[in-house]
Design a protein around this motif. Structure first.
Motif, PDB file in Angstrom:
ATOM      1  N   TYR A  10       0.832  -1.199   0.000  1.00  0.00           N
ATOM      2  CA  TYR A  10       0.000   0.000   0.000  1.00  0.00           C
ATOM      3  C   TYR A  10       0.865   1.247   0.000  1.00  0.00           C
ATOM      4  O   TYR A  10       1.978   1.259   0.518  1.00  0.00           O
ATOM      5  N   LEU A  11       0.310   2.310  -0.567  1.00  0.00           N
ATOM      6  CA  LEU A  11       0.930   3.618  -0.423  1.00  0.00           C
ATOM      7  C   LEU A  11      -0.132   4.585   0.083  1.00  0.00           C
ATOM      8  O   LEU A  11      -1.325   4.421  -0.162  1.00  0.00           O
ATOM      9  N   VAL A  12       0.321   5.580   0.833  1.00  0.00           N
ATOM     10  CA  VAL A  12      -0.587   6.585   1.387  1.00  0.00           C
ATOM     11  C   VAL A  12      -0.756   7.668   0.335  1.00  0.00           C
ATOM     12  O   VAL A  12       0.201   8.375   0.008  1.00  0.00           O
ATOM     13  N   GLU A  13      -1.942   7.780  -0.198  1.00  0.00           N
ATOM     14  CA  GLU A  13      -2.232   8.809  -1.195  1.00  0.00           C
ATOM     15  C   GLU A  13      -2.438  10.161  -0.508  1.00  0.00           C
ATOM     16  O   GLU A  13      -1.916  11.173  -0.950  1.00  0.00           O
ATOM     17  N   MET A  71       5.193   4.959   0.910  1.00  0.00           N
ATOM     18  CA  MET A  71       4.928   3.519   0.917  1.00  0.00           C
ATOM     19  C   MET A  71       4.788   3.011   2.346  1.00  0.00           C
ATOM     20  O   MET A  71       5.530   3.437   3.232  1.00  0.00           O
ATOM     21  N   LEU A  72       3.861   2.093   2.542  1.00  0.00           N
ATOM     22  CA  LEU A  72       3.813   1.360   3.804  1.00  0.00           C
ATOM     23  C   LEU A  72       4.772   0.185   3.674  1.00  0.00           C
ATOM     24  O   LEU A  72       4.990  -0.331   2.573  1.00  0.00           O
ATOM     25  N   PRO A  73       5.371  -0.246   4.771  1.00  0.00           N
ATOM     26  CA  PRO A  73       6.358  -1.328   4.684  1.00  0.00           C
ATOM     27  C   PRO A  73       5.728  -2.654   4.247  1.00  0.00           C
ATOM     28  O   PRO A  73       4.532  -2.866   4.437  1.00  0.00           O
ATOM     29  N   PRO A  74       6.536  -3.536   3.648  1.00  0.00           N
ATOM     30  CA  PRO A  74       6.026  -4.861   3.281  1.00  0.00           C
ATOM     31  C   PRO A  74       5.462  -5.573   4.516  1.00  0.00           C
ATOM     32  O   PRO A  74       5.932  -5.364   5.627  1.00  0.00           O
ATOM     33  N   GLN A  75       4.466  -6.388   4.298  1.00  0.00           N
ATOM     34  CA  GLN A  75       3.810  -7.166   5.354  1.00  0.00           C
ATOM     35  C   GLN A  75       3.071  -6.280   6.363  1.00  0.00           C
ATOM     36  O   GLN A  75       2.815  -6.691   7.493  1.00  0.00           O
ATOM     37  N   CYS A  76       2.723  -5.058   5.959  1.00  0.00           N
ATOM     38  CA  CYS A  76       1.997  -4.144   6.853  1.00  0.00           C
ATOM     39  C   CYS A  76       0.584  -4.678   7.067  1.00  0.00           C
ATOM     40  O   CYS A  76      -0.149  -4.923   6.115  1.00  0.00           O
ATOM     41  N   ASN A  77       0.219  -4.876   8.327  1.00  0.00           N
ATOM     42  CA  ASN A  77      -1.108  -5.415   8.618  1.00  0.00           C
ATOM     43  C   ASN A  77      -2.051  -4.385   9.225  1.00  0.00           C
ATOM     44  O   ASN A  77      -3.172  -4.706   9.591  1.00  0.00           O
ATOM     45  N   GLY A  78      -1.592  -3.132   9.351  1.00  0.00           N
ATOM     46  CA  GLY A  78      -2.475  -2.094   9.861  1.00  0.00           C
ATOM     47  C   GLY A  78      -1.771  -0.761  10.013  1.00  0.00           C
ATOM     48  O   GLY A  78      -0.538  -0.688   9.988  1.00  0.00           O
ATOM     49  N   VAL A  79      -2.561   0.286  10.119  1.00  0.00           N
ATOM     50  CA  VAL A  79      -2.042   1.631  10.383  1.00  0.00           C
ATOM     51  C   VAL A  79      -2.825   2.236  11.530  1.00  0.00           C
ATOM     52  O   VAL A  79      -3.982   1.863  11.785  1.00  0.00           O
ATOM     53  N   MET A  80      -2.178   3.170  12.235  1.00  0.00           N
ATOM     54  CA  MET A  80      -2.855   3.834  13.351  1.00  0.00           C
ATOM     55  C   MET A  80      -2.415   5.287  13.434  1.00  0.00           C
ATOM     56  O   MET A  80      -1.284   5.627  13.065  1.00  0.00           O
ATOM     57  N   LEU A  81      -3.311   6.126  13.894  1.00  0.00           N
ATOM     58  CA  LEU A  81      -3.019   7.523  14.134  1.00  0.00           C
ATOM     59  C   LEU A  81      -2.658   7.655  15.611  1.00  0.00           C
ATOM     60  O   LEU A  81      -3.397   7.184  16.480  1.00  0.00           O
ATOM     61  N   VAL A  82      -1.496   8.259  15.886  1.00  0.00           N
ATOM     62  CA  VAL A  82      -0.989   8.377  17.256  1.00  0.00           C
ATOM     63  C   VAL A  82      -0.713   9.849  17.554  1.00  0.00           C
ATOM     64  O   VAL A  82      -0.196  10.567  16.702  1.00  0.00           O
ATOM     65  N   ALA A  83      -1.060  10.279  18.756  1.00  0.00           N
ATOM     66  CA  ALA A  83      -0.773  11.650  19.185  1.00  0.00           C
ATOM     67  C   ALA A  83       0.119  11.610  20.415  1.00  0.00           C
ATOM     68  O   ALA A  83      -0.001  10.711  21.250  1.00  0.00           O
ATOM     69  N   LEU A 114      -8.149   9.245   5.480  1.00  0.00           N
ATOM     70  CA  LEU A 114      -6.987   8.485   5.040  1.00  0.00           C
ATOM     71  C   LEU A 114      -7.335   7.778   3.738  1.00  0.00           C
ATOM     72  O   LEU A 114      -8.325   7.054   3.673  1.00  0.00           O
ATOM     73  N   VAL A 115      -6.518   8.014   2.703  1.00  0.00           N
ATOM     74  CA  VAL A 115      -6.714   7.352   1.410  1.00  0.00           C
ATOM     75  C   VAL A 115      -5.471   6.522   1.124  1.00  0.00           C
ATOM     76  O   VAL A 115      -4.369   7.065   1.032  1.00  0.00           O
ATOM     77  N   LEU A 116      -5.674   5.203   1.017  1.00  0.00           N
ATOM     78  CA  LEU A 116      -4.595   4.270   0.678  1.00  0.00           C
ATOM     79  C   LEU A 116      -4.866   3.692  -0.701  1.00  0.00           C
ATOM     80  O   LEU A 116      -6.019   3.463  -1.066  1.00  0.00           O
ATOM     81  N   ASN A 117      -3.814   3.447  -1.442  1.00  0.00           N
ATOM     82  CA  ASN A 117      -3.921   2.763  -2.731  1.00  0.00           C
ATOM     83  C   ASN A 117      -3.044   1.527  -2.700  1.00  0.00           C
ATOM     84  O   ASN A 117      -1.980   1.532  -2.080  1.00  0.00           O
ATOM     85  N   LYS A 118      -3.501   0.488  -3.371  1.00  0.00           N
ATOM     86  CA  LYS A 118      -2.662  -0.701  -3.522  1.00  0.00           C
ATOM     87  C   LYS A 118      -1.549  -0.371  -4.491  1.00  0.00           C
ATOM     88  O   LYS A 118      -1.741   0.351  -5.461  1.00  0.00           O
ATOM     89  N   TYR A 119      -0.392  -0.905  -4.209  1.00  0.00           N
ATOM     90  CA  TYR A 119       0.797  -0.646  -5.016  1.00  0.00           C
ATOM     91  C   TYR A 119       1.242  -1.943  -5.646  1.00  0.00           C
ATOM     92  O   TYR A 119       1.356  -2.960  -4.960  1.00  0.00           O
ATOM     93  N   GLU A 120       1.471  -1.915  -6.934  1.00  0.00           N
ATOM     94  CA  GLU A 120       1.946  -3.110  -7.623  1.00  0.00           C
ATOM     95  C   GLU A 120       3.253  -2.786  -8.326  1.00  0.00           C
ATOM     96  O   GLU A 120       3.339  -1.791  -9.047  1.00  0.00           O
ATOM     97  N   GLU A 121       4.256  -3.612  -8.107  1.00  0.00           N
ATOM     98  CA  GLU A 121       5.531  -3.440  -8.799  1.00  0.00           C
ATOM     99  C   GLU A 121       5.410  -4.058 -10.181  1.00  0.00           C
ATOM    100  O   GLU A 121       4.851  -5.140 -10.344  1.00  0.00           O
ATOM    101  N   LEU A 122       5.942  -3.377 -11.152  1.00  0.00           N
ATOM    102  CA  LEU A 122       5.911  -3.891 -12.508  1.00  0.00           C
ATOM    103  C   LEU A 122       7.105  -4.819 -12.731  1.00  0.00           C
ATOM    104  O   LEU A 122       8.228  -4.489 -12.380  1.00  0.00           O
TER     105      LEU A 122
END
Length: 124
Positions: A10-13, A71-83, A114-122
């Motif tokens: 995933y990448l953070v749009e 980019m989110l790191p490989p094998q990323c299973n979630g994201v969170m907002l932290v303050a 939050l808008v995430l897009n799937k990322y595919e390597e060519l």
């Protein structure tokens, strides 16, 4: 936390949040969870003057890293907002502000987008 499929990339749009303009002295960041690790993707410090809607990532720029892709790191299973920081409330009657609790801070939080897009390597 927002759960993700760790088999995907995933990448953070874009990422923005809304916080009452009278809140300051805190940082807010997006963190990626992958296995036993977390990684800071972006963050923003809310100083004395900020708009109600704050962008941490816009299409083409991450305001923490100044990179064009987040980019989110490989094998990323979630994201969170932290303050973190010293939440402070200021208005015209309390010069410099008044410390508030994290529970009180939640009443001034107006939401996030939050808008995430799937990322595919060519393949080459």
């Amino acid at each position: 936390p927002f759960e993700l499929d760790p088999s995907q990339r995933y990448l953070v749009e874009s990422l923005s949040l809304k916080m009452d303009e009278r809140i300051h002295k805190i940082s807010v960041g997006l963190f990626a969870d992958f296995g036993p690790y977390i990684d800071q993707v972006s963050a923003f410090f809310l100083g004395m003057v900020h708009k109600e809607e704050i962008s941490l990532v816009k299409p083409g720029v991450n305001f923490l890293t100044m990179e064009s892709i987040s980019m989110l790191p490989p094998q990323c299973n979630g994201v969170m907002l932290v303050a973190w920081g010293e939440p402070t409330y200021s208005d015209r009657t309390n010069n410099g502000g008044m410390d508030i609790t994290w529970a009180e801070l939640k009443t001034y939080y107006r939401g996030m987008k939050l808008v995430l897009n799937k990322y595919e390597e060519l393949a080459e």
